[in-house]
Design an enzyme around this catalytic site. Sequence first.
Site, PDB file in Angstrom:
ATOM      1  N   THR A 134      26.459  11.714   8.171  1.00 23.72           N
ATOM      2  CA  THR A 134      26.533  12.734   7.122  1.00 23.72           C
ATOM      3  C   THR A 134      25.183  13.074   6.510  1.00 23.72           C
ATOM      4  OG1 THR A 134      27.313  13.092   4.852  1.00 23.72           O
ATOM      5  CG2 THR A 134      27.158  10.814   5.558  1.00 23.72           C
ATOM      6  N   GLU A 187      24.748  13.323   3.522  1.00 17.63           N
ATOM      7  CA  GLU A 187      24.613  12.520   2.296  1.00 17.63           C
ATOM      8  C   GLU A 187      23.589  11.397   2.501  1.00 17.63           C
ATOM      9  OE1 GLU A 187      26.155  12.351  -1.051  1.00 17.63           O
ATOM     10  OE2 GLU A 187      26.109  14.442  -0.483  1.00 17.63           O
ATOM     11  N   TYR A 212      28.657   5.863  -1.082  1.00 14.15           N
ATOM     12  CA  TYR A 212      29.107   6.504   0.167  1.00 14.15           C
ATOM     13  C   TYR A 212      27.927   6.694   1.123  1.00 14.15           C
ATOM     14  CZ  TYR A 212      30.608  10.294   3.292  1.00 14.15           C
ATOM     15  OH  TYR A 212      30.866  11.079   4.399  1.00 14.15           O
ATOM     16  N   LYS A 226      27.394   4.913   4.760  1.00 18.12           N
ATOM     17  CA  LYS A 226      27.279   5.743   5.969  1.00 18.12           C
ATOM     18  C   LYS A 226      25.974   5.464   6.715  1.00 18.12           C
ATOM     19  CE  LYS A 226      30.932   8.364   6.537  1.00 18.12           C
ATOM     20  NZ  LYS A 226      31.609   8.596   7.827  1.00 18.12           N
ATOM     21  N   ARG A 230      40.892  21.237   4.079  1.00 24.67           N
ATOM     22  CA  ARG A 230      40.035  20.369   3.280  1.00 24.67           C
ATOM     23  C   ARG A 230      40.868  19.700   2.182  1.00 24.67           C
ATOM     24  NH1 ARG A 230      35.527  17.247   3.137  1.00 24.67           N
ATOM     25  NH2 ARG A 230      33.676  18.359   2.417  1.00 24.67           N
TER      26      ARG A 230
HETATM   27  P1  NAP Z   1      38.989  13.221   5.356  1.00 24.11           P
HETATM   28  O1  NAP Z   1      39.748  14.502   5.415  1.00 24.11           O
HETATM   29  O2  NAP Z   1      38.819  12.525   4.060  1.00 24.11           O
HETATM   30  O3  NAP Z   1      39.679  12.210   6.402  1.00 24.11           O
HETATM   31  C1  NAP Z   1      39.402  10.833   6.382  1.00 24.11           C
HETATM   32  C2  NAP Z   1      40.319  10.126   7.362  1.00 24.11           C
HETATM   33  O4  NAP Z   1      40.006   8.721   7.370  1.00 24.11           O
HETATM   34  C3  NAP Z   1      41.821  10.220   7.018  1.00 24.11           C
HETATM   35  O5  NAP Z   1      42.540  10.380   8.212  1.00 24.11           O
HETATM   36  C4  NAP Z   1      42.103   8.861   6.411  1.00 24.11           C
HETATM   37  O6  NAP Z   1      43.455   8.460   6.542  1.00 24.11           O
HETATM   38  C5  NAP Z   1      41.212   7.981   7.284  1.00 24.11           C
HETATM   39  N1  NAP Z   1      40.964   6.662   6.713  1.00 24.11           N
HETATM   40  C6  NAP Z   1      40.570   6.343   5.455  1.00 24.11           C
HETATM   41  N2  NAP Z   1      40.464   5.012   5.310  1.00 24.11           N
HETATM   42  C7  NAP Z   1      40.817   4.462   6.500  1.00 24.11           C
HETATM   43  C8  NAP Z   1      40.927   3.129   6.978  1.00 24.11           C
HETATM   44  N3  NAP Z   1      40.650   2.084   6.187  1.00 24.11           N
HETATM   45  N4  NAP Z   1      41.319   2.934   8.257  1.00 24.11           N
HETATM   46  C9  NAP Z   1      41.627   3.983   9.044  1.00 24.11           C
HETATM   47  N5  NAP Z   1      41.533   5.271   8.661  1.00 24.11           N
HETATM   48  C10 NAP Z   1      41.139   5.510   7.406  1.00 24.11           C
HETATM   49  O7  NAP Z   1      37.507  13.414   5.954  1.00 24.11           O
HETATM   50  P2  NAP Z   1      36.924  14.617   6.872  1.00 24.11           P
HETATM   51  O8  NAP Z   1      36.394  15.686   5.984  1.00 24.11           O
HETATM   52  O9  NAP Z   1      37.885  14.945   7.952  1.00 24.11           O
HETATM   53  O10 NAP Z   1      35.644  13.898   7.492  1.00 24.11           O
HETATM   54  C11 NAP Z   1      35.736  13.187   8.726  1.00 24.11           C
HETATM   55  C12 NAP Z   1      34.571  12.208   8.820  1.00 24.11           C
HETATM   56  O11 NAP Z   1      33.339  12.918   8.758  1.00 24.11           O
HETATM   57  C13 NAP Z   1      34.507  11.186   7.692  1.00 24.11           C
HETATM   58  O12 NAP Z   1      33.986   9.986   8.258  1.00 24.11           O
HETATM   59  C14 NAP Z   1      33.513  11.761   6.720  1.00 24.11           C
HETATM   60  O13 NAP Z   1      32.902  10.743   5.962  1.00 24.11           O
HETATM   61  C15 NAP Z   1      32.544  12.432   7.679  1.00 24.11           C
HETATM   62  N6  NAP Z   1      31.834  13.610   7.188  1.00 24.11           N
HETATM   63  C16 NAP Z   1      32.520  14.635   6.627  1.00 24.11           C
HETATM   64  C17 NAP Z   1      31.838  15.772   6.225  1.00 24.11           C
HETATM   65  C18 NAP Z   1      32.548  16.955   5.642  1.00 24.11           C
HETATM   66  O14 NAP Z   1      31.865  17.808   5.037  1.00 24.11           O
HETATM   67  N7  NAP Z   1      33.850  17.089   5.824  1.00 24.11           N
HETATM   68  C19 NAP Z   1      30.428  15.865   6.440  1.00 24.11           C
HETATM   69  C20 NAP Z   1      29.792  14.789   7.043  1.00 24.11           C
HETATM   70  C21 NAP Z   1      30.496  13.672   7.436  1.00 24.11           C
HETATM   71  P3  NAP Z   1      44.582   8.876   5.424  1.00 24.11           P
HETATM   72  O15 NAP Z   1      44.885  10.319   5.687  1.00 24.11           O
HETATM   73  O16 NAP Z   1      45.698   7.974   5.724  1.00 24.11           O
HETATM   74  O17 NAP Z   1      43.931   8.640   4.091  1.00 24.11           O
HETATM   75  O1  F7E Z   2      30.765  18.142  -3.828  1.00 20.79           O
HETATM   76  C1  F7E Z   2      29.537  19.444  -7.039  1.00 20.79           C
HETATM   77  C2  F7E Z   2      29.261  17.993  -6.703  1.00 20.79           C
HETATM   78  O2  F7E Z   2      32.733  16.698  -3.406  1.00 20.79           O
HETATM   79  C3  F7E Z   2      29.824  19.168  -3.558  1.00 20.79           C
HETATM   80  C4  F7E Z   2      32.018  15.082   1.703  1.00 20.79           C
HETATM   81  O3  F7E Z   2      32.720  15.694   2.755  1.00 20.79           O
HETATM   82  O4  F7E Z   2      30.100  16.454   2.088  1.00 20.79           O
HETATM   83  C5  F7E Z   2      31.048  16.076   1.104  1.00 20.79           C
HETATM   84  O5  F7E Z   2      30.397  15.475  -0.007  1.00 20.79           O
HETATM   85  C6  F7E Z   2      28.975  19.439  -4.794  1.00 20.79           C
HETATM   86  C7  F7E Z   2      28.389  18.183  -5.466  1.00 20.79           C
HETATM   87  O6  F7E Z   2      31.149  17.299  -1.503  1.00 20.79           O
HETATM   88  C8  F7E Z   2      32.672  19.505  -8.864  1.00 20.79           C
HETATM   89  O7  F7E Z   2      28.614  17.332  -7.782  1.00 20.79           O
HETATM   90  C9  F7E Z   2      30.670  20.279  -9.125  1.00 20.79           C
HETATM   91  O8  F7E Z   2      27.062  18.451  -5.851  1.00 20.79           O
HETATM   92  O9  F7E Z   2      32.662  19.000  -2.367  1.00 20.79           O
HETATM   93  P1  F7E Z   2      31.940  17.786  -2.797  1.00 20.79           P
HETATM   94  P2  F7E Z   2      29.918  16.309  -1.288  1.00 20.79           P
HETATM   95  O10 F7E Z   2      29.755  15.349  -2.388  1.00 20.79           O
HETATM   96  O11 F7E Z   2      28.741  17.155  -0.925  1.00 20.79           O
HETATM   97  C10 F7E Z   2      29.317  15.374   2.630  1.00 20.79           C
HETATM   98  C11 F7E Z   2      28.409  15.961   3.663  1.00 20.79           C
HETATM   99  C12 F7E Z   2      30.142  14.241   3.084  1.00 20.79           C
HETATM  100  O12 F7E Z   2      29.790  13.535   4.034  1.00 20.79           O
HETATM  101  C13 F7E Z   2      31.292  13.853   2.222  1.00 20.79           C
HETATM  102  O13 F7E Z   2      32.225  13.069   2.957  1.00 20.79           O
HETATM  103  O14 F7E Z   2      29.812  20.056  -5.789  1.00 20.79           O
HETATM  104  N1  F7E Z   2      30.694  19.631  -7.937  1.00 20.79           N
HETATM  105  N2  F7E Z   2      31.881  20.215  -9.710  1.00 20.79           N
HETATM  106  C14 F7E Z   2      31.919  19.133  -7.749  1.00 20.79           C
HETATM  107  N3  F7E Z   2      32.428  18.425  -6.729  1.00 20.79           N
HETATM  108  C15 F7E Z   2      33.739  18.081  -6.805  1.00 20.79           C
HETATM  109  N4  F7E Z   2      34.293  17.392  -5.776  1.00 20.79           N
HETATM  110  N5  F7E Z   2      34.519  18.404  -7.887  1.00 20.79           N
HETATM  111  C16 F7E Z   2      34.034  19.113  -8.939  1.00 20.79           C
HETATM  112  O15 F7E Z   2      34.746  19.403  -9.899  1.00 20.79           O
END
Ligand code: NAP
Ligand code: F7E
Length: 324
Positions: A128, A130, A152, A156, A187
């Site tokens: 990620t 992050e 987080y 990661k 999402r």
């Molecule tokens: P998500 O919607 O939060 O999905 C997370 C998945 O992980 C869910 O299926 C969840 O199961 C499962 N999980 C959680 N804890 C677990 C455990 N202990 N054992 C087995 N499975 C578990 O995340 P996503 O947005 O699809 O992201 C997919 C991956 O990419 C994650 O690793 C995330 O950190 C990474 N990532 C995401 C983004 C983004 O912007 N979306 C960017 C960079 C990296 P349940 O449904 O049962 O909770």
């Molecule tokens: O926040 C700001 C918050 O929670 C984005 C995950 O998929 O992407 C995700 O992480 C921004 C931040 O995503 C609210 O402070 C303001 O600056 O949508 P987010 P994230 O933290 O960037 C990375 C790449 C991952 O890997 C992660 O798994 O938005 N923000 N107000 C807020 N964010 C949330 N959630 N809620 C608010 O009310």
Amino acid sequence: MSNNKNALITGVTGQDGAYLSKLLLEKGYSVHGVLARRSTDTLWRLRELGIENEVKLVDGDLTDLSSLIRAMEISKADEVYNLGAQSFVGTSWQQPILTAQVDGVGVINVLEAVRIVNPKAHFYQASTSEMFGLIQADMQDETTPFYPRSPYGVAKLMGHWATVNYRESFGLHASSGILFNHESPLRGIEFVTRKVTDAVARIKLGRQKELRLGNIDSKRDWGFAGDYVEAMWLMTQQPEADDYVVATGLTTTVRDMVEIAFGHVGLNTGDHLVIDPQFFRPAEVDVLLGNPAKAIARLGWKPRTSLQQLITMMVDADLRRLQG
Ligand code: NAP
Ligand code: F7E
């Protein structure tokens, strides 16, 4: 039609797990997914994509190596995609140890299961942006030093380096995709884009008045999850494993993203947006901007969906959901 290949996906019930399952099924894979034990129904995303009955589910958890070994044996996986995680940055300050166990040690568990059962399997790790946190370069690429800003991001980083280390130590075909934020109608509601699009739809339908957010000055490089899972698959198809940044190369403030959402339904942001300190984080990632040049050049990948298209797609999906 079958391509005789088997894939195993952890995090199959998540946003990316659902889109990746659909992509792999369309390519003819037999897809197994690791299903973590929950008391509630977590299959809604697979159902929305119409693939609930096509993905074969194996009980397991990233913190339980024995269950991952079983999943490798049952699936006979040729390709393993480790998408499972505690993925919400905000929660990682409340549950830092769980986050480390799932997002850090959990990656080592999957790598061990691959090494023990089928070291020839190709492995993908969901890393990620992050990890860049307090950014050390205006535009981040594969050479930019990491500086995580949350439990987080720290966890990661462990998973990322474990992936690199298993590639270098054991010769595993293990790739790390450093993906910037990617969103979709699937999402989770806790992430800012979906929180916004759901609220905008509710406000438009007269079911809610306010949208309460934290730091709207932070900037993110947002893309569409449907585009990003293609990059995951392309990485596992390469002759050599490697690490790739996947991003759009554009960054936008939360404030401007909110404007797009309200503007799409003809509402004025200022009439509904309230800044609420409870949503500020102990440490913020102020700006992220990825350089996807390597993924474009080597994988032939490119982002196809603009932020405007993405946010309007999400608002429209939330309007449809709320209207039944
Ligand atoms: P998500 O919607 O939060 O999905 C997370 C998945 O992980 C869910 O299926 C969840 O199961 C499962 N999980 C959680 N804890 C677990 C455990 N202990 N054992 C087995 N499975 C578990 O995340 P996503 O947005 O699809 O992201 C997919 C991956 O990419 C994650 O690793 C995330 O950190 C990474 N990532 C995401 C983004 C983004 O912007 N979306 C960017 C960079 C990296 P349940 O449904 O049962 O909770
Ligand atoms: O926040 C700001 C918050 O929670 C984005 C995950 O998929 O992407 C995700 O992480 C921004 C931040 O995503 C609210 O402070 C303001 O600056 O949508 P987010 P994230 O933290 O960037 C990375 C790449 C991952 O890997 C992660 O798994 O938005 N923000 N107000 C807020 N964010 C949330 N959630 N809620 C608010 O009310």
